[in-house]
Design a protein around this motif. Sequence first.
Motif, mmCIF file in Angstrom:
data_model
loop_
_atom_site.group_PDB
_atom_site.id
_atom_site.type_symbol
_atom_site.label_atom_id
_atom_site.label_comp_id
_atom_site.label_asym_id
_atom_site.label_seq_id
_atom_site.Cartn_x
_atom_site.Cartn_y
_atom_site.Cartn_z
ATOM 1 N N ASP A 276 50.111 86.366 21.025
ATOM 2 C CA ASP A 276 49.319 87.146 20.057
ATOM 3 C C ASP A 276 48.729 86.291 18.946
ATOM 4 O O ASP A 276 48.031 86.797 18.065
ATOM 5 C CB ASP A 276 50.147 88.290 19.482
ATOM 6 C CG ASP A 276 51.447 87.822 18.843
ATOM 7 O OD1 ASP A 276 51.664 86.592 18.721
ATOM 8 O OD2 ASP A 276 52.254 88.695 18.477
ATOM 9 N N ASP B 218 50.118 84.757 16.401
ATOM 10 C CA ASP B 218 50.641 84.943 15.048
ATOM 11 C C ASP B 218 51.451 83.752 14.537
ATOM 12 O O ASP B 218 52.017 83.793 13.459
ATOM 13 C CB ASP B 218 51.468 86.222 14.965
ATOM 14 C CG ASP B 218 52.749 86.157 15.780
ATOM 15 O OD1 ASP B 218 52.990 85.136 16.462
ATOM 16 O OD2 ASP B 218 53.511 87.154 15.753
ATOM 17 N N ASP C 85 56.520 83.950 21.561
ATOM 18 C CA ASP C 85 56.827 85.287 22.058
ATOM 19 C C ASP C 85 57.797 85.203 23.229
ATOM 20 O O ASP C 85 57.765 84.254 24.011
ATOM 21 C CB ASP C 85 55.540 85.986 22.507
ATOM 22 C CG ASP C 85 54.589 86.217 21.354
ATOM 23 O OD1 ASP C 85 54.997 86.840 20.366
ATOM 24 O OD2 ASP C 85 53.428 85.767 21.441
ATOM 25 N N LEU D 260 53.791 92.545 24.289
ATOM 26 C CA LEU D 260 53.602 92.383 22.849
ATOM 27 C C LEU D 260 53.989 93.604 22.028
ATOM 28 O O LEU D 260 54.343 93.477 20.865
ATOM 29 C CB LEU D 260 52.134 92.015 22.569
ATOM 30 C CG LEU D 260 51.713 90.653 23.114
ATOM 31 C CD1 LEU D 260 50.201 90.486 23.039
ATOM 32 C CD2 LEU D 260 52.416 89.545 22.357
ATOM 33 N N TYR E 227 44.360 89.562 28.956
ATOM 34 C CA TYR E 227 44.834 90.312 27.794
ATOM 35 C C TYR E 227 44.511 91.795 27.922
ATOM 36 O O TYR E 227 43.396 92.165 28.292
ATOM 37 C CB TYR E 227 44.128 89.821 26.518
ATOM 38 C CG TYR E 227 44.565 88.468 26.034
ATOM 39 C CD1 TYR E 227 45.536 88.345 25.061
ATOM 40 C CD2 TYR E 227 43.975 87.309 26.528
ATOM 41 C CE1 TYR E 227 45.929 87.098 24.588
ATOM 42 C CE2 TYR E 227 44.365 86.059 26.072
ATOM 43 C CZ TYR E 227 45.338 85.964 25.098
ATOM 44 O OH TYR E 227 45.720 84.735 24.641
ATOM 45 N N LYS F 148 43.966 94.139 25.357
ATOM 46 C CA LYS F 148 43.758 94.129 23.911
ATOM 47 C C LYS F 148 44.108 95.454 23.238
ATOM 48 O O LYS F 148 44.615 95.463 22.132
ATOM 49 C CB LYS F 148 42.308 93.748 23.586
ATOM 50 C CG LYS F 148 41.909 92.362 24.057
ATOM 51 C CD LYS F 148 42.723 91.272 23.427
ATOM 52 C CE LYS F 148 42.317 91.040 21.993
ATOM 53 N NZ LYS F 148 43.051 89.998 21.330
#
Length: 164
Positions: A85, A87, A91, A109, A133, A135
């Motif tokens: 993600d 950040d 993960d 996620l 992804y 999203k």
Amino acid sequence: MARNDGYEDLGAWSEFGTVSGMVAARTTENLTEAEAHTGFGDRPDDLDGLPDITVGANVAEAVGALDAELSPPPPKGYDNEVDADGDGTLDEATYRGRLDGGVDILVDLDDDGRADFIGTDLDLDNRVDYADYDKDRDGVFEKRMFDDNGDGFLDRAAWLHPGS
């Protein structure tokens, strides 16, 4: 019987279809809903051991579950880390072998039980070659990103369903 279906090459089958349809329609006109049956009967028990695919089911989920069952394990000792993600923190990932010798890296996620990121490492160099992804977290992967220069960073994006 007079032919009015326009299918001369079907022979007796065109009459059979026409007559059986007329009989079925007339026979069920006066029946209540409880008396009319489709002829399929009750749904049989699961005979194949595969995930159920029913009308309205998320087919991508069913295919993913089947794919996970049939996929080989990742190569022994394979341990890649991803920040799916973006950040800045790594993960938690699940690794799944691929029939072509690579590895898929799955990350959920939003903790809903479905992968929102699937990164693919084709050459086992611990770098994601491309990633899909989801999203908007709806179970459909909308975007694929590619690492064009092999540096471990995804450089380019393409929409998987253009115009949708």
